[in-house]
Design an enzyme around this catalytic site. Structure first.
Site, PDB file in Angstrom:
ATOM      1  N   TYR A 134      -5.970  10.987  32.602  1.00 59.72           N
ATOM      2  CA  TYR A 134      -7.228  11.397  33.224  1.00 59.72           C
ATOM      3  C   TYR A 134      -8.352  10.562  32.625  1.00 59.72           C
ATOM      4  O   TYR A 134      -8.669  10.697  31.448  1.00 59.72           O
ATOM      5  CB  TYR A 134      -7.445  12.895  32.986  1.00 59.72           C
ATOM      6  CG  TYR A 134      -8.695  13.492  33.597  1.00 59.72           C
ATOM      7  CD1 TYR A 134      -9.518  12.792  34.456  1.00 59.72           C
ATOM      8  CD2 TYR A 134      -9.047  14.806  33.303  1.00 59.72           C
ATOM      9  CE1 TYR A 134     -10.650  13.355  35.011  1.00 59.72           C
ATOM     10  CE2 TYR A 134     -10.182  15.387  33.846  1.00 59.72           C
ATOM     11  CZ  TYR A 134     -10.980  14.656  34.692  1.00 59.72           C
ATOM     12  OH  TYR A 134     -12.112  15.225  35.223  1.00 59.72           O
ATOM     13  N   LYS A 162      -5.801   9.750  37.096  1.00 55.92           N
ATOM     14  CA  LYS A 162      -6.900  10.340  37.840  1.00 55.92           C
ATOM     15  C   LYS A 162      -8.142   9.533  37.482  1.00 55.92           C
ATOM     16  O   LYS A 162      -8.594   9.547  36.341  1.00 55.92           O
ATOM     17  CB  LYS A 162      -7.085  11.813  37.485  1.00 55.92           C
ATOM     18  CG  LYS A 162      -8.294  12.459  38.168  1.00 55.92           C
ATOM     19  CD  LYS A 162      -8.499  13.902  37.719  1.00 55.92           C
ATOM     20  CE  LYS A 162      -9.765  14.486  38.326  1.00 55.92           C
ATOM     21  NZ  LYS A 162     -10.015  15.882  37.886  1.00 55.92           N
TER      22      LYS A 162
END
Length: 292
Positions: A134, A162
């Protein structure tokens, strides 16, 4: 084929008026989102207010979502924690309970050195569950650049990222320099991200507009620009709230507008002003004007 393909909803966590976790409300939200066609669920992220929960509450939230999904869609669990050891615990818990994967930030409490970032992910990798790294340099001190991601790509269980910088150019750079799949991380780049090659979208506003979000991302992936832009222009004013520091209050209110009780946010997040909520309501009504 990407492992985590399509629209994954970063779930809000419903609370009661007394700020207790509403586990039944969480189940109902999951069931509704699955019925509306979303591709996956992501509990215990920042939008889910994980940082305000006890260990037992957080574990039960994860277990509740996995139970509600019941194999119908994959569940990817947020694993953010102050230490590598704590993050490893959440990966082990997710793996034991049957999650399809985890979403994992780099160290969050200070600006780490590159070797510390790599070692952090090495320990997470060793748990043996698929990992979506992330990247959120807006809220945390580390930027997982395409060059750094190319070094993390050596770990077999790190399969995606992400991408939350808000720079759509990053998507192509990551795809060029790594074998990772890219998931859009900020809602107001969802359509552009799909056009640029992202195969997934970890989304906020689709907590309240799941069917519309799924359709938008599909059109982007299929390169249907004119059709997609017609839908996007109705949704974009609402999506911009996802990039705000008050995104949890905003999106929980959107869920209420969609007819799904979400309850308050836990302090230190407090209710917003009437003017702020009115602006969200106006944007929500615009987003609903174009039905699909």
């Amino acid at each position: 084929m990407a492992k985590f393909e399509g629209v994954y909803v970063a779930l809000v966590t419903p609370f009661t008026k007394n700020h207790e976790v509403d586990y039944e409300g969480l189940k109902e939200l999951c069931n509704w989102l699955i019925q509306e066609g979303i591709d996956g669920l992501v509990p215990a992220g920042s939008l889910g207010e994980y940082a305000t929960m006890t260990v037992d509450e957080r574990a039960k939230v994860v277990e509740t979502v996995i139970e509600a999904a019941n194999g119908r869609v994959p569940v990817v669990v947020g694993s953010a924690a102050p230490s590598t050891k704590q993050a490893v615990y959440w990966l082990e818990h997710a793996k034991e309970k049957g999650a399809a994967g985890v979403m994992a930030l780099p160290p969050i409490n200070y600006k780490p050195l590159e070797n510390e970032i790599i070692e952090h992910y090495r320990e997470l990798n060793d748990v043996g569950i698929p990992i979506i790294a992330y990247n959120n340099p807006r809220d945390y001190p580390t930027d997982l650049t395409p060059e750094l991601l190319s070094k993390l790509d050596q770990f077999e269980n790190i399969v995606g990222v992400k991408e939350f910088t808000g720079d759509v150019r990053r998507i192509q750079a990551i795809l060029e320099k790594t074998d990772l799949e890219v998931m859009v991380g900020v809602d107001d780049l969802a359509f552009e991200g799909a056009l640029a090659g992202a195969t997934g979208w970890i989304s906020g506003v689709p907590n309240a507009l799941p069917k519309e979000g799924v359709e938008l991302f599909r059109l982007g992936r299929e390169g249907k620009i004119q059709e997609g832009m017609e839908l996007y222009k109705h949704q974009l004013p609402l999506y911009r709230y996802d990039a705000s520091p008050q995104l949890v209050q905003y999106i929980k209110y959107m869920v209420e507008l969609a007819g799904k009780p979400a309850g308050p946010t836990r302090p230190p997040r407090l209710p917003l002003s009437k003017e702020q909520y009115d602006s969200v309501k106006e944007a929500f009504q615009i987003a609903k004007k174009l039905t699909i």
